[in-house]
Scaffold this active site. Structure first.
Site, short mmCIF file in Angstrom:
data_model
loop_
_atom_site.label_atom_id
_atom_site.label_comp_id
_atom_site.label_asym_id
_atom_site.label_seq_id
_atom_site.Cartn_x
_atom_site.Cartn_y
_atom_site.Cartn_z
N SER A 1 2.58 3.79 -7.53
CA SER A 1 2.23 2.41 -7.88
C SER A 1 3.03 1.48 -6.98
CB SER A 1 2.61 2.15 -9.35
OG SER A 1 2.64 0.75 -9.60
N SER A 2 2.44 0.35 -6.63
CA SER A 2 3.16 -0.62 -5.80
C SER A 2 4.42 -1.10 -6.52
CB SER A 2 2.27 -1.83 -5.50
OG SER A 2 1.06 -1.37 -4.94
N LYS B 1 -5.30 5.50 -12.24
CA LYS B 1 -4.12 5.04 -12.98
C LYS B 1 -4.45 3.82 -13.84
CE LYS B 1 -0.73 2.86 -10.96
NZ LYS B 1 -0.73 1.58 -11.73
N ASP B 2 -5.31 2.95 -13.30
CA ASP B 2 -5.73 1.76 -14.07
C ASP B 2 -7.06 2.07 -14.75
OD1 ASP B 2 -3.70 -0.41 -13.16
OD2 ASP B 2 -4.29 0.62 -11.33
N LEU C 1 0.82 -1.22 0.00
CA LEU C 1 0.00 0.00 0.00
C LEU C 1 0.85 1.26 0.00
CD1 LEU C 1 -2.73 -1.06 2.60
CD2 LEU C 1 -2.73 -1.36 0.11
N GLY D 1 -1.58 6.48 -2.49
CA GLY D 1 -2.70 6.40 -3.44
C GLY D 1 -3.80 5.49 -2.89
N HIS D 2 -3.41 4.33 -2.33
CA HIS D 2 -4.41 3.42 -1.74
C HIS D 2 -5.10 4.09 -0.56
CE1 HIS D 2 -1.57 0.26 -3.44
NE2 HIS D 2 -2.72 -0.06 -4.00
N GLY E 1 -8.36 3.23 -8.45
CA GLY E 1 -7.49 4.35 -8.83
C GLY E 1 -7.59 4.63 -10.33
#
Ligand code: PAF
Length: 289
Positions: free
Chosen positions: A185-186, A149-150, A33, A36-37, A147
Site C-alpha cells: 500500500s502507498s 486490497k480495496d 506507486l 502492486g500498481h 487492486g
C-alpha cells in the site's frame, strides 16, 4: 510515454487511437506507486493496446484532512517507474482540472456505504465514485483495473458501472504482499521499519480467522479472537473485522450464508490507517512479492 496534465489533449489523443481501432485499459491511482500498481499496469497491458495510468490524489475521498495532507506525493519517481514498465500514457491533472469548481454532487451507495469503510470514513465512497466516474467519462476505457486490497471500493465501482451503464469491464487484481504478509500500500511508506513488522498483524489475523471460520467457528467467536490478537501492542489498533458477502457486502454471521464470503479488516499502526481482506479459503501464498 505520453504525459498529459489537461483533459482536452488527452481526449484528442485517445480519440485518434480509438479511431484506429485500439483498445484502452485504465489504471487509476493516487501515486506513490509500488509493485502492486505495476501489476495492475501489466494486467492492463496484457489485455489492451493502450494503457493509461492516472495519478491524482483525490481530495473528495479523504474524510480526514490530515490524511490528505500526509498522503505521499512522488510524481517524478512514479513517472520513472511508469516509463520503465512501458506504460503508454500518464494523466496527472491538478485539482483545478478535475474540480474547476467546488463539487456539490454526492453519491450515496445505500447499504454498500453503511458498513466497514463506508461506516468509518463518511463520504469516502462518494468521493471515490465522483473521481472514478470523471475518469471513466474522460478516458472511456474498455477495461479498468483495481487492486483487491480495496475490495469494498471495487464493489462500489461495480455498482456505479452497472447503474450508470458505463460501457466497460472491471478487473480486480489480487493483492501483493511483503514477505511478512503486509499488503502493499502507498500508505506503508509512512510506517517505520518497526511499524511495518507490527503491521503484519492484519494479515496474520485474516489467516487465523480463515482457519477458524473454515473449521466451523461462528463469525462472532472469530471476531473476538481477532480482537484479542490486537490487545498486546498499544501502537496497533483494530477498527473492524467483518465477514461479509463479497458482492452486496452484507455482514454474514455464518459462512454458508454467502456464495463467496470475504473477510475484511481495518485498523491503525501508529497514525497510519491500513486495510486488508481475504476471500474465505483463499490461497494467498501465490501473490507474495
Ligand atoms: O484506489 C485508489 O487509489 C483510489 O481510490 C482511486 C481508485 C485511484 C480513486 O482516487
Amino acid at each position: 510515454m505520453e504525459i498529459f496534465k489537461q483533459i482536452a489533449p488527452l481526449k484528442a489523443f485517445l480519440k485518434s487511437k480509438k479511431l484506429a481501432g485500439k483498445t484502452v485499459g485504465l489504471v487509476p491511482t493516487m501515486g506513490a506507486l509500488h509493485e502492486g500498481h505495476l501489476t495492475l499496469i501489466r494486467a492492463s497491458q496484457n489485455e489492451n493496446d493502450i494503457t493509461v495510468a492516472t495519478i491524482y490524489v483525490n481530495p473528495t475521498q479523504f474524510n480526514n484532512p490530515k490524511d490528505l495532507l500526509k498522503y505521499p506525493r512522488l510524481l517524478d519517481k512514479d513517472t520513472e517507474l511508469l516509463q520503465e514498465v512501458q506504460c503508454d500514457v500518464l494523466f496527472c491533472p491538478a485539482d483545478e482540472e478535475m474540480y474547476p469548481e467546488k463539487s456539490i454532487l454526492t453519491i450515496n451507495f445505500g447499504p454498500l456505504n453503511e458498513v466497514m469503510e463506508g461506516k468509518f470514513r463518511p463520504g469516502h465512497f462518494s468521493g471515490v465514485a465522483l473521481i472514478v466516474g470523471k475518469l471513466f467519462n474522460i478516458i472511456e476505457p474498455d477495461r479498468a483495473y483495481f487492486g483487491q486490497k480495496d475490495w469494498q471500493q471495487f464493489a462500489v465501482i461495480t455498482r456505479l458501472v452497472k447503474e450508470l451503464k458505463y460501457n466497460l469491464q472491471l478487473r480486480s487484481v489480487p493483492t501483493l504482499r511483503e514477505p511478512n504478509g503486509l499488503a502493499l500500500s502507498s500508505r506503508n511508506l509512512r510506517l517505520t521499519s518497526e511499524q511495518r513488522a507490527k503491521a503484519s498483524v492484519f494479515h496474520k489475523a485474516l489467516q487465523e480467522a480463515n482457519i477458524n471460520l473454515l473449521s466451523g467457528k461462528s463469525s462472532s467467536d472469530v471476531k473476538r479472537l481477532v480482537a484479542r490478537s490486537f490487545y498486546n501492542d498499544p501502537e496497533v489498533r483494530l477498527e473492524y473485522f467483518e465477514l461479509a458477502d463479497s458482492e452486496n457486502l452484507n455482514v454474514v454471521e455464518n459462512v454458508s450464508a454467502s456464495v463467496r464470503p470475504i473477510m475484511c479488516i481495518a485498523g491503525y499502526v501508529g497514525e497510519v490507517r491500513l486495510i486488508d481482506n481475504m476471500f474465505l479459503g483463499e490461497n494467498v501464498a501465490v501473490s507474495r512479492v
